[in-house]
Write an enzyme that holds these catalytic residues in place. Structure first.
Site, mmCIF file in Angstrom:
data_model
loop_
_atom_site.group_PDB
_atom_site.id
_atom_site.type_symbol
_atom_site.label_atom_id
_atom_site.label_comp_id
_atom_site.label_asym_id
_atom_site.label_seq_id
_atom_site.Cartn_x
_atom_site.Cartn_y
_atom_site.Cartn_z
ATOM 1 N N LEU A 101 0.860 -1.194 0.000
ATOM 2 C CA LEU A 101 0.000 0.000 0.000
ATOM 3 C C LEU A 101 0.887 1.233 0.000
ATOM 4 O O LEU A 101 1.768 1.351 0.847
ATOM 5 C CB LEU A 101 -0.847 0.039 1.285
ATOM 6 C CG LEU A 101 -1.933 -1.027 1.458
ATOM 7 C CD1 LEU A 101 -2.496 -0.956 2.874
ATOM 8 C CD2 LEU A 101 -3.038 -0.827 0.439
ATOM 9 N N HIS A 102 0.657 2.123 -0.961
ATOM 10 C CA HIS A 102 1.425 3.377 -0.899
ATOM 11 C C HIS A 102 0.690 4.586 -1.456
ATOM 12 O O HIS A 102 1.194 5.690 -1.411
ATOM 13 C CB HIS A 102 2.760 3.218 -1.634
ATOM 14 C CG HIS A 102 2.608 3.235 -3.116
ATOM 15 N ND1 HIS A 102 2.115 2.168 -3.816
ATOM 16 C CD2 HIS A 102 2.833 4.201 -4.032
ATOM 17 C CE1 HIS A 102 2.053 2.471 -5.100
ATOM 18 N NE2 HIS A 102 2.477 3.705 -5.265
#
Ligand code: UD1
Length: 368
Positions: free
Chosen positions: A210-211
């Site tokens: 996740l970014h």
């Protein structure tokens, strides 16, 4: 006749995409020296885990210039890259500036080159999510609006460009350089240290990445997502290599579920070993949906839209939306063994770098 071009890289996915073109250029240059290139690293990603390890593993030569912009707001990164790249262009102007993907460095260098009257070619042009809240979507639109030549990964991207007025002769459907790199390196994938430390076995764990700012910049959103994933995959371990942007909040979260295993960002060979051996990947990345499609690994994308629709229509990807509540249905499908089987999109065959260099040679010949 010798030609001279700039190859621009700045952030992690750029390194993986550009190396396919660099290898193809090196290969034609070994036969007859044709296209000299300057490798310019903007320094948007700068530490070993986000940059150095990719140069080492993929055997990318040291950049000729590093603009060393480092971290900052998008405007400050954009401005600093533009000023520094303009200086470089003033010292020696190339006959073409080649940019990759959709990161801040891509857009900043494309604008700068174009304003210095240098033609721009964009690799991975034409993809669109339709979501203007993503910085990458703005970067794609701006980059394509100043580019002269377009190399696309799909007919969908080609059609987007043609519909927005690009000339047919300047749009080349060539395939996917990221997949060239994947296929070229898959024999070198190695288990990371955590494989032994956590006693992992093939197909018995999930990989999570996740970014995106919309998923990770707010503590409550990120926490809800992590808890929903951990619960949804029941007793499976979740390996979560944490992007630096995400680490700022994840490291302050207390009492994470026991099946969540955090790690530093992993090098390319180690990360893809994990993905290839995982039961599934849960992600908000775009590039990873392409790699899982080629590896035949189920992919759950925590987004409402995608700029890579072929990963859903042809590949193994499903868009589950950004709400944690919609996850359960998809994780149940996965755990019950009912995930769809995908196939490989057209021209994702490992030969895209060579196709780009063939077109590039013709373009340079015609222009000069
Ligand atoms: C960028 C790209 C995104 C791409 C991602 C891959 C843009 C707008 N976004 O997002 O499309 O998917 O890279 O990773 O260009 N940092 C480090 N070390 C580094 C680099 C960054 O610690 O080597 C930290 C910094 O604190 C920085 C944060 O990561 O503030 C975010 O980096 P940045 O380059 O601004 O954007 P990404 O979120 O990495």
């Amino acid at each position: 006749m010798k030609y001279f071009i700039d190859i621009i890289v700045g952030a992690r996915p750029n390194f993986i995409k550009a190396v396919a073109v660099i290898k193809a250029l090196d290969s034609i240059n070994r036969k007859s020296f044709q296209i000299d290139y300057r490798l310019v690293h903007t320094g948007q990603h700068y530490d070993n885990s986000m940059s150095g390890s990719f140069f080492d593993q993929l055997k990318i030569r040291k950049p000729d210039f590093n603009l060393e912009v480092g971290s900052g707001t998008q405007a400050s990164q954009t401005g600093e890259i533009m000023v520094k790249y303009e200086n470089l262009l003033t010292s020696r102007a190339p006959q073409m500036c080649m940019v990759f993907g959709d990161v801040t460095s891509t857009m900043a260098c494309a604008i700068t080159a174009k304003k210095c009257l240098i033609p721009v070619s964009h690799v991975e042009a034409g993809i669109r999510s339709g979501d203007m809240s993503m910085p990458e979507e703005i970067n794609r639109i701006v980059t394509d609006s100043v580019s002269d030549y377009f190399f696309t990964t799909s007919e969908y991207a080609t059609n987007n460009l043609l519909n927005s007025g690009a000339e047919k002769e300047k749009v080349f459907f060539v395939g996917n350089t990221m997949i060239d790199t994947l296929l070229d390196n898959q024999r070198k994938f190695v288990p990371p240290k955590l494989w032994i430390d956590y006693n992992l076995s093939a197909k018995e764990f999930i990989v999570l990445t996740l970014h995106r700012p919309s998923n990770v910049d707010q503590e409550s959103t990120l926490k809800k997502k992590i808890f929903a994933i951990a619960a949804g995959v029941k007793n499976l371990k979740v390996i979560f290599p944490v992007h630096p942007r995400t680490a700022k909040i994840v490291n302050s979260l207390k009492d994470l579920p026991r099946n969540i295993i955090l790690s530093e960002p992993l090098p390319y060979f180690e990360f893809n070993y994990l993905v290839n051996n995982s039961k599934a990947v849960v992600t908000d990345s775009g590039g990873i949906t392409e790699e899982t499609t080629v590896m035949g690994v189920p992919c759950v994308t925590l987004r409402d839209s995608t700029e890579r629709p072929e990963t859903v229509s042809v590949g193994t990807n499903e868009l589950v939306g950004s709400k944690s509540s919609s996850l359960k249905k998809y994780l149940d499908l996965l755990l019950n063994g009912n995930w769809k089987h995908g196939s490989i999109p057209e021209l994702w065959d490992g030969k895209t770098g060579s196709r780009i260099v063939t077109h590039l040679t013709q373009i340079l010949r015609q222009r000069n």
